[in-house]
Design a protein around this motif. Structure first.
Motif, PDB file in Angstrom:
ATOM      1  N   GLU B 189       0.807  -1.217   0.000  1.00 54.40           N
ATOM      2  CA  GLU B 189       0.000   0.000   0.000  1.00 54.40           C
ATOM      3  C   GLU B 189       0.836   1.262   0.000  1.00 54.40           C
ATOM      4  N   ILE B 190       2.119   1.130  -0.229  1.00 56.06           N
ATOM      5  CA  ILE B 190       2.996   2.296  -0.117  1.00 56.06           C
ATOM      6  C   ILE B 190       2.631   3.375  -1.132  1.00 56.06           C
ATOM      7  N   GLU B 191       1.968   2.969  -2.206  1.00 59.46           N
ATOM      8  CA  GLU B 191       1.504   3.904  -3.232  1.00 59.46           C
ATOM      9  C   GLU B 191       0.585   4.986  -2.644  1.00 59.46           C
ATOM     10  N   ARG B 192      -0.159   4.633  -1.592  1.00 59.28           N
ATOM     11  CA  ARG B 192      -1.056   5.611  -0.944  1.00 59.28           C
ATOM     12  C   ARG B 192      -0.272   6.813  -0.420  1.00 59.28           C
ATOM     13  N   VAL B 193       0.889   6.517   0.122  1.00 61.95           N
ATOM     14  CA  VAL B 193       1.709   7.589   0.671  1.00 61.95           C
ATOM     15  C   VAL B 193       2.217   8.463  -0.462  1.00 61.95           C
ATOM     16  N   ASP B 194       2.648   7.821  -1.531  1.00 59.14           N
ATOM     17  CA  ASP B 194       3.142   8.548  -2.692  1.00 59.14           C
ATOM     18  C   ASP B 194       2.077   9.487  -3.227  1.00 59.14           C
ATOM     19  N   ARG B 195       0.866   8.973  -3.351  1.00 56.43           N
ATOM     20  CA  ARG B 195      -0.231   9.777  -3.885  1.00 56.43           C
ATOM     21  C   ARG B 195      -0.589  10.928  -2.948  1.00 56.43           C
ATOM     22  N   ALA B 196      -0.680  10.630  -1.666  1.00 58.69           N
ATOM     23  CA  ALA B 196      -1.010  11.671  -0.692  1.00 58.69           C
ATOM     24  C   ALA B 196       0.056  12.756  -0.709  1.00 58.69           C
ATOM     25  N   ALA B 197       1.303  12.336  -0.805  1.00 58.46           N
ATOM     26  CA  ALA B 197       2.397  13.302  -0.808  1.00 58.46           C
ATOM     27  C   ALA B 197       2.332  14.182  -2.050  1.00 58.46           C
ATOM     28  N   ARG B 198       2.040  13.551  -3.183  1.00 58.59           N
ATOM     29  CA  ARG B 198       1.961  14.300  -4.429  1.00 58.59           C
ATOM     30  C   ARG B 198       0.861  15.343  -4.367  1.00 58.59           C
ATOM     31  N   ASP B 199      -0.294  14.956  -3.869  1.00 58.44           N
ATOM     32  CA  ASP B 199      -1.415  15.891  -3.766  1.00 58.44           C
ATOM     33  C   ASP B 199      -1.101  17.064  -2.858  1.00 58.44           C
ATOM     34  N   LEU B 200      -0.324  16.798  -1.848  1.00 61.66           N
ATOM     35  CA  LEU B 200      -0.003  17.845  -0.889  1.00 61.66           C
ATOM     36  C   LEU B 200       1.292  18.562  -1.243  1.00 61.66           C
ATOM     37  N   ARG B 201       1.820  18.272  -2.417  1.00 71.08           N
ATOM     38  CA  ARG B 201       3.052  18.899  -2.893  1.00 71.08           C
ATOM     39  C   ARG B 201       4.199  18.709  -1.902  1.00 71.08           C
ATOM     40  N   LEU B 202       4.377  17.493  -1.470  1.00 72.30           N
ATOM     41  CA  LEU B 202       5.482  17.165  -0.582  1.00 72.30           C
ATOM     42  C   LEU B 202       6.527  16.379  -1.343  1.00 72.30           C
ATOM     43  N   ALA B 203       7.780  16.509  -0.923  1.00 74.46           N
ATOM     44  CA  ALA B 203       8.839  15.721  -1.530  1.00 74.46           C
ATOM     45  C   ALA B 203       8.995  14.458  -0.698  1.00 74.46           C
ATOM     46  N   VAL B 204       9.079  13.325  -1.366  1.00 69.76           N
ATOM     47  CA  VAL B 204       9.307  12.078  -0.652  1.00 69.76           C
ATOM     48  C   VAL B 204      10.581  11.468  -1.203  1.00 69.76           C
ATOM     49  N   PHE B 218      12.825   3.333   5.037  1.00 73.18           N
ATOM     50  CA  PHE B 218      12.809   4.693   5.543  1.00 73.18           C
ATOM     51  C   PHE B 218      12.426   5.656   4.437  1.00 73.18           C
ATOM     52  N   TYR B 219      11.587   6.606   4.755  1.00 69.79           N
ATOM     53  CA  TYR B 219      11.176   7.627   3.798  1.00 69.79           C
ATOM     54  C   TYR B 219      11.296   8.984   4.468  1.00 69.79           C
ATOM     55  N   GLN B 220      11.820   9.932   3.696  1.00 70.40           N
ATOM     56  CA  GLN B 220      11.955  11.280   4.228  1.00 70.40           C
ATOM     57  C   GLN B 220      10.936  12.160   3.532  1.00 70.40           C
ATOM     58  N   ILE B 221      10.043  12.758   4.306  1.00 72.04           N
ATOM     59  CA  ILE B 221       8.976  13.574   3.740  1.00 72.04           C
ATOM     60  C   ILE B 221       9.242  15.033   4.071  1.00 72.04           C
ATOM     61  N   SER B 222       9.266  15.888   3.053  1.00 74.32           N
ATOM     62  CA  SER B 222       9.555  17.308   3.280  1.00 74.32           C
ATOM     63  C   SER B 222       8.571  18.210   2.556  1.00 74.32           C
ATOM     64  N   ASN B 223       8.424  19.417   3.048  1.00 76.33           N
ATOM     65  CA  ASN B 223       7.611  20.403   2.328  1.00 76.33           C
ATOM     66  C   ASN B 223       8.439  20.960   1.172  1.00 76.33           C
ATOM     67  N   GLN B 224       7.741  21.496   0.175  1.00 76.96           N
ATOM     68  CA  GLN B 224       8.460  22.120  -0.924  1.00 76.96           C
ATOM     69  C   GLN B 224       8.114  23.593  -1.039  1.00 76.96           C
ATOM     70  N   THR B 225       6.889  23.914  -0.696  1.00 76.96           N
ATOM     71  CA  THR B 225       6.445  25.301  -0.788  1.00 76.96           C
ATOM     72  C   THR B 225       6.956  26.062   0.419  1.00 76.96           C
ATOM     73  N   THR B 226       7.613  27.205   0.157  1.00 78.22           N
ATOM     74  CA  THR B 226       8.145  27.995   1.269  1.00 78.22           C
ATOM     75  C   THR B 226       7.682  29.446   1.216  1.00 78.22           C
ATOM     76  N   ILE B 234       2.991  25.769   7.896  1.00 81.62           N
ATOM     77  CA  ILE B 234       3.746  24.630   7.385  1.00 81.62           C
ATOM     78  C   ILE B 234       3.926  23.592   8.496  1.00 81.62           C
ATOM     79  N   LEU B 235       4.310  24.057   9.680  1.00 83.64           N
ATOM     80  CA  LEU B 235       4.549  23.143  10.794  1.00 83.64           C
ATOM     81  C   LEU B 235       3.261  22.467  11.237  1.00 83.64           C
ATOM     82  N   ARG B 236       2.187  23.224  11.287  1.00 84.34           N
ATOM     83  CA  ARG B 236       0.914  22.636  11.731  1.00 84.34           C
ATOM     84  C   ARG B 236       0.405  21.627  10.722  1.00 84.34           C
ATOM     85  N   ASN B 237       0.561  21.940   9.419  1.00 83.21           N
ATOM     86  CA  ASN B 237       0.159  20.977   8.397  1.00 83.21           C
ATOM     87  C   ASN B 237       0.851  19.641   8.600  1.00 83.21           C
ATOM     88  N   PHE B 238       2.152  19.726   8.845  1.00 81.23           N
ATOM     89  CA  PHE B 238       2.921  18.513   9.046  1.00 81.23           C
ATOM     90  C   PHE B 238       2.493  17.797  10.309  1.00 81.23           C
TER      91      PHE B 238
END
Lengths: 166, 350
Positions: B189-204, B218-226, B234-238
């Motif tokens: 089901e790891i694809e779910r994370v990929d999709r959610a991250a893409r929708d939220l414009r996150l880098a994985v 291990f996966y590193q999830i980061s914001n891209q919009t600054t 940004i912090l609360r979203n995360f």
């Protein structure tokens, strides 16, 4: 600013199509509508840097843009497009109108700083940043039909706007 | 404190404590800042770089921030020691591999690392075990205020804090959370994370395209919009939406595994343990791959041959630079593979 799908006006637009011929035209669609239009969306994760790189690889279409140079460090816009990095802080001023659309695209429609401001910055910057942030909050409150919140934010805006004249 | 001292410590980000630490391994917040009166590093001359370095190093040392910190001149540091810092998540690979005068200021607890002359003049980073975004923000914010009081950071009323690359402009903040998602991979089901991250414009990072697995899950999830958003948002979203959602997905997948595939799960765990205890040659990748289901099983209470603290120690010490430092001599690839296996066997069986 949230890009909403131009077709269904509901979902957030995540597919951005730029037609170059016969004239430049941009479409913003959500994935579902894009697929309905027959646009095959590859489920490829594009980072902001990747979007930016693609964007800046293509000419802006503005005559003479590439030759514009920063008076302080001498970097030309063409050099920036090739390197993907700027030469000095003044470049943001020298290339302001050229960078603005790029930056908006890279930051999900974000165009103006609303976050922390240096303590050494003068009060007009604090005020300006505050106003941009509040206007955005007002917009969101109206979109969400939260009129109580909208009224509250509108009051804050008025207070801040009139504070300059005092 | 010297770099050699560091090698033997487990370091902050692998302490294994902190909120949601059964899925969230560590979290990090960094701010990018540049001095207003100097060019960005891509065009700065050597003497300008040296000036920037000196100015920042002096300011850091003069404030409470840097009083007990270790300043490392990365340019003159041995490659193996640079690699050590990368393995401890104190500097980026880019900083280790870069050129010219550059350094990093490290706090004794390794919760803070200020990189000088990486992509921007200054990158203020705070790092903690588990999900502690508020504490991280307070820390970097404090450092930013302390240094910003006597230094002029490049700032524009429209674009905010100015950075070498427009992708970081505005708040200059990057929030990165490292999560461990073995169950989502096992349930496919790891694809779910990929999709959610893409929708939220996150880098994985750690996801190298469809079908390819991240090392050690291990996966590193980061914001891209600054820009156009506040640091707080940004912090609360995360902290309130993104990470809890991902943790929820992983917990659900773990639940599903223990309910419906318990025997297969235990088998995977015990086979991994068997290999770790007995192999004579082990690569880093394989070690991390074997440790992954064991880490999950320990958290689920299904495995207690050793504990998380030991697992984290192994995790760090088998990495190339750490391994050689502990071994005491340089080792080539093949020698490392053998030394690694030996270290693991000793650690697990005594």
């Amino acid at each position: 600013m949230i890009f909403r799908c131009q077709r269904c006006h509901q979902a957030k637009a995540t597919v951005h199509i730029t037609d170059m011929m016969p004239e430049q035209n941009e479409q913003h669609l959500c994935e579902e509508c894009a697929e309905k239009e027959g646009i095959i969306v590859k489920h490829q994760h594009q980072t902001t840097s990747a979007i930016l790189q693609e964007f800046i690889k293509h000419k802006t279409g503005i005559a003479g843009a590439d030759d514009r140079a920063c008076p302080k460090c001498g970097l030309t816009f063409r050099e920036f497009r090739l390197k993907g990095q700027l030469g000095c802080p003044h470049d943001y001023e020298a290339f302001r109108s050229l960078l603005a659309p790029l930056i908006e695209r890279a930051h999900e429609g974000g165009t103006h700083h609303v976050g922390k401001v240096p303590s050494t910055a003068d009060s007009t910057i604090h005020r300006e940043t505050g106003l941009v942030r509040l206007r955005r909050e007002l917009q969101e409150a109206i979109e969400q039909e939260n009129y109580e919140e909208a009224a509250r934010v509108r009051d804050q805006i008025q207070a801040l706007e009139t504070s300059e004249s005092s | 404190m010297t770099l050699d001292d560091l090698a033997r410590l487990t370091g902050e980000w692998l302490r294994g404590v902190g909120p949601m630490s059964d899925v969230v391994i560590s979290s990090r917040v960094r701010l990018a800042r540049n001095l207003a009166d100097y060019p960005f590093l891509a065009t700065a001359s050597d003497s300008e770089r040296a000036d920037i370095y000196r100015t920042l190093a002096e300011r850091i040392a003069a404030t409470p921030v840097g009083s007990d910190a270790l300043l490392v001149d990365v340019e003159t540091t041995e490659p193996i020691d640079r690699q050590l810092l990368v393995e401890r998540h104190l500097i980026s690979r880019q900083h280790a591999a870069g050129e010219g005068h550059r350094g990093v200021s490290i706090s004794p607890s390794e919760t803070r690392a200020l990189m000088i002359n990486e992509e921007d003049h200054l990158r203020i980073q705070a790092l903690r075990s588990g999900l502690q975004l508020e504490a991280l923000w307070n820390e970097v914010n404090e450092v930013d205020d302390a240094l910003g009081a006597s230094l002029s950071f490049a700032f524009d009323r429209q674009f905010g804090y100015l950075t070498a690359c427009p992708t970081n402009v505005g708040t200059g903040i990057r929030v990165s959370v490292m999560v461990h998602l073995p169950a989502l991979r096992l349930t496919k089901e790891i694809e779910r994370v990929d999709r959610a991250a893409r929708d939220l414009r996150l880098a994985v990072r750690g996801m190298y395209g469809e079908g390819t697995e991240a090392v050690g899950d291990f996966y590193q999830i980061s914001n891209q919009t600054t820009l156009g958003i506040t640091e707080d948002e940004i912090l609360r979203n995360f902290g309130e939406k993104i990470i809890p959602k991902i943790v929820e997905y992983e917990w659900a997948a773990r639940e599903s595994l223990t309910q419906h595939r318990a025997a297969q799960l235990d088998d995977k765990v015990w086979r991994a343990y068997g290999i770790l205890c007995n192999a004579r040659c082990m690569s880093s990748e394989e070690t991390l791959a074997r440790l992954s289901p064991i880490r999950m099983a320990i958290h689920l209470g299904r495995f207690d041959e050793f504990d998380i603290a030991t697992l984290n120690e192994i995790f760090l010490h088998i990495q190339p630079a750490h391994l050689q430092k502990i071994h005491g001599t340089p080792l080539d690839g093949e020698e490392r593979s053998i030394a690694r296996a030996e270290y693991i066997r000793k650690r697990l069986k005594g």
